[in-house]
Design an enzyme around this catalytic site. Sequence first.
Site, PDB file in Angstrom:
ATOM      1  N   CYS A  44      23.589  84.089  69.149  1.00  0.00           N
ATOM      2  CA  CYS A  44      23.287  83.258  70.322  1.00  0.00           C
ATOM      3  C   CYS A  44      23.773  83.989  71.571  1.00  0.00           C
ATOM      4  O   CYS A  44      23.093  84.050  72.594  1.00  0.00           O
ATOM      5  CB  CYS A  44      23.989  81.909  70.227  1.00  0.00           C
ATOM      6  SG  CYS A  44      23.680  80.983  68.721  1.00  0.00           S
ATOM      7  N   CYS A  66      21.725  86.801  73.734  1.00  0.00           N
ATOM      8  CA  CYS A  66      20.857  86.410  74.841  1.00  0.00           C
ATOM      9  C   CYS A  66      21.578  85.529  75.860  1.00  0.00           C
ATOM     10  O   CYS A  66      21.405  85.702  77.062  1.00  0.00           O
ATOM     11  CB  CYS A  66      19.642  85.650  74.314  1.00  0.00           C
ATOM     12  SG  CYS A  66      18.585  86.623  73.225  1.00  0.00           S
ATOM     13  N   HIS A  67      22.368  84.567  75.364  1.00  0.00           N
ATOM     14  CA  HIS A  67      22.919  83.531  76.252  1.00  0.00           C
ATOM     15  C   HIS A  67      24.298  83.881  76.809  1.00  0.00           C
ATOM     16  O   HIS A  67      24.809  83.147  77.658  1.00  0.00           O
ATOM     17  CB  HIS A  67      22.992  82.188  75.523  1.00  0.00           C
ATOM     18  CG  HIS A  67      21.656  81.642  75.110  1.00  0.00           C
ATOM     19  ND1 HIS A  67      20.764  81.108  76.014  1.00  0.00           N
ATOM     20  CD2 HIS A  67      21.060  81.549  73.895  1.00  0.00           C
ATOM     21  CE1 HIS A  67      19.665  80.704  75.365  1.00  0.00           C
ATOM     22  NE2 HIS A  67      19.834  80.967  74.084  1.00  0.00           N
ATOM     23  N   CYS A  73      15.215  77.975  68.463  1.00  0.00           N
ATOM     24  CA  CYS A  73      15.731  79.256  68.921  1.00  0.00           C
ATOM     25  C   CYS A  73      15.971  80.190  67.737  1.00  0.00           C
ATOM     26  O   CYS A  73      15.640  81.366  67.787  1.00  0.00           O
ATOM     27  CB  CYS A  73      17.046  79.014  69.678  1.00  0.00           C
ATOM     28  SG  CYS A  73      17.177  79.973  71.187  1.00  0.00           S
ATOM     29  N   CYS A  91      21.324  43.302  69.457  1.00  0.00           N
ATOM     30  CA  CYS A  91      22.784  43.434  69.375  1.00  0.00           C
ATOM     31  C   CYS A  91      23.353  44.111  70.619  1.00  0.00           C
ATOM     32  O   CYS A  91      24.285  43.614  71.237  1.00  0.00           O
ATOM     33  CB  CYS A  91      23.186  44.250  68.143  1.00  0.00           C
ATOM     34  SG  CYS A  91      23.057  43.339  66.598  1.00  0.00           S
ATOM     35  N   ARG A 125      23.734  58.212  62.974  1.00  0.00           N
ATOM     36  CA  ARG A 125      24.188  56.894  63.415  1.00  0.00           C
ATOM     37  C   ARG A 125      23.022  55.917  63.508  1.00  0.00           C
ATOM     38  O   ARG A 125      23.126  54.755  63.103  1.00  0.00           O
ATOM     39  CB  ARG A 125      24.891  56.990  64.780  1.00  0.00           C
ATOM     40  CG  ARG A 125      25.537  55.684  65.194  1.00  0.00           C
ATOM     41  CD  ARG A 125      26.716  55.391  64.264  1.00  0.00           C
ATOM     42  NE  ARG A 125      27.226  54.028  64.361  1.00  0.00           N
ATOM     43  CZ  ARG A 125      26.790  53.009  63.630  1.00  0.00           C
ATOM     44  NH1 ARG A 125      25.806  53.184  62.771  1.00  0.00           N
ATOM     45  NH2 ARG A 125      27.336  51.820  63.741  1.00  0.00           N
ATOM     46  N   CYS A 174      22.390  52.334  61.424  1.00  0.00           N
ATOM     47  CA  CYS A 174      22.072  51.040  62.018  1.00  0.00           C
ATOM     48  C   CYS A 174      20.841  50.448  61.346  1.00  0.00           C
ATOM     49  O   CYS A 174      20.781  49.254  61.081  1.00  0.00           O
ATOM     50  CB  CYS A 174      21.813  51.191  63.516  1.00  0.00           C
ATOM     51  SG  CYS A 174      23.160  50.597  64.542  1.00  0.00           S
TER      52      CYS A 174
END
Lengths: 252, 106, 161
Positions: free
Chosen positions: A67, A70-71, A105, A171, A209, A213
Amino acid sequence: MAFVLALVLALPCAGEAAAADRRSGSDFMAPETRAMQADDMSNPAMLWVADGEQSWHRPEGAAGRACATCHGDATRSMRGVAARYPAFAEATGRPVDLSGRINLCRRTHQPAPPFASESRELLALTAYVAYQSRGMPIAPPQDPRLDPFRANGGALYERRIGQLDLSCAACHDARWGQQLGGSVIPQAHPTAYPLYRLEWQSVGSLQRRLRNCMVGVRAEPYAFGAPELVDLELFLMGRAGGMALETPGVRP
Amino acid sequence: MSRALVSVPTTARRGEVIEIRAMAAHLMETGHRTDATGTTIPRNIIHRFVCTYDGDEIFSAVLFPAIAANPFLAFTTTATTSGVIAFSWFGDDGSVQQATAEITVT
Amino acid sequence: MLHEVRAQPSIGPLRRREVLFAGALCIFGVALPRAALARPSLEDAIRSFTGGAAIQAGRVRLAIPPLVENGNTVGVTVAVDSPMTGADHVTRIGLFNEKNPQAEVAVFRLWPRAGRAQVSTRIRLATSQAVAAVVEMSDGSFWSSDASVIVTLAACIEDLS
């Protein structure tokens, strides 16, 4: 503790919280859980952030690029990025969440096989990138191409589903601050993902998450990576626009 | 993958009591859970933790499955001399995770 | 189940009553969690830590929230009134629970150079129950403190599959 609960229960709870009333899930937590999130040396999610930092610098794929190749320095190049996700991806013509962007990416530029949904590697790298925006306000992109997907996310948020016939709004807009079992119902602002849930004993994504639910209201959850889950995130991040990012959060 | 985070002050005065915190990435599988087929998932925990200061043991712990996942320990020691504080976590599977931190004592 | 019956101290050949008892354990073993039958009581676990020595109240402060949001991660701090000198210091701190599948939580080993007798960790509590900290001093005396914790359960827990 009793004082805090009483205070929460006394708040007016009708309808969607106005911008000034918006509260992060961390506001509803016990002081011990808030303290665990606040101190990096107590926050177990920092184990994932540390993993993500290593992963950021590790060359991978046929091109042998990391990563960082490039970054560069993530503390600068990734600052504020997570606050703008989900964003429109030209490659797919749809919104993509931060984990989805990382996998795009990987496929395109390293190139390397994408990480599995909810894998430790993907959560770690996502947490590390999002951590660079900690404290910054959520800044949903004003890209009109996102509008239909955001609208779809809003419709999903209002739709009643499952054997309990509940919508997210039933909710988290109409009853936030009230008790559901032993828990206080929060306003459902995704301000701290990926985050460490004490229940999971692990870091997990917003998609995990949301699926929890859905299982909770006895509905069939969408699969990880499903466009509906990204649309929901797009809507929720718009709804939380301006609130501070807390990644990596801790929740009960 | 980084498997542990430790917190030790980088500097301290001689005789000062310092707080040390250590956290390791580990599921701490209890051995009391079953999988979807009803089979018991074998116990796999960190059962022992040792902290040394310049080679001398200053704190250790025997851990049981009731210790939470990603075990967290905080304890104290007296800063005596500049040196290395080393941490070891011993797993049921024979693995050993290690970390070190340097402290300068003035 | 047989293993657990054998693990009971027994002298001489099994008598009829013991054989019946073993049979009963096997029947109930199908329905009851194995651990519920296997675990020694909180008192037994503490007795094996102290070797049966008398335990005095005082000197130990056990800090644990009385009401926790999730039993998977409960912060605990044990602090002991001790000068932590060569002549008078804490040598061991044992942490025990009443209702988990196993009574032991952790045993910490301390030396005078700790400077302060204070240890923190995070523990699991399967349900609302008592937690006890038992401390051994360098003079061989034992001191303890206990606390009750109410564990609330989250409303929307994840299915295990």
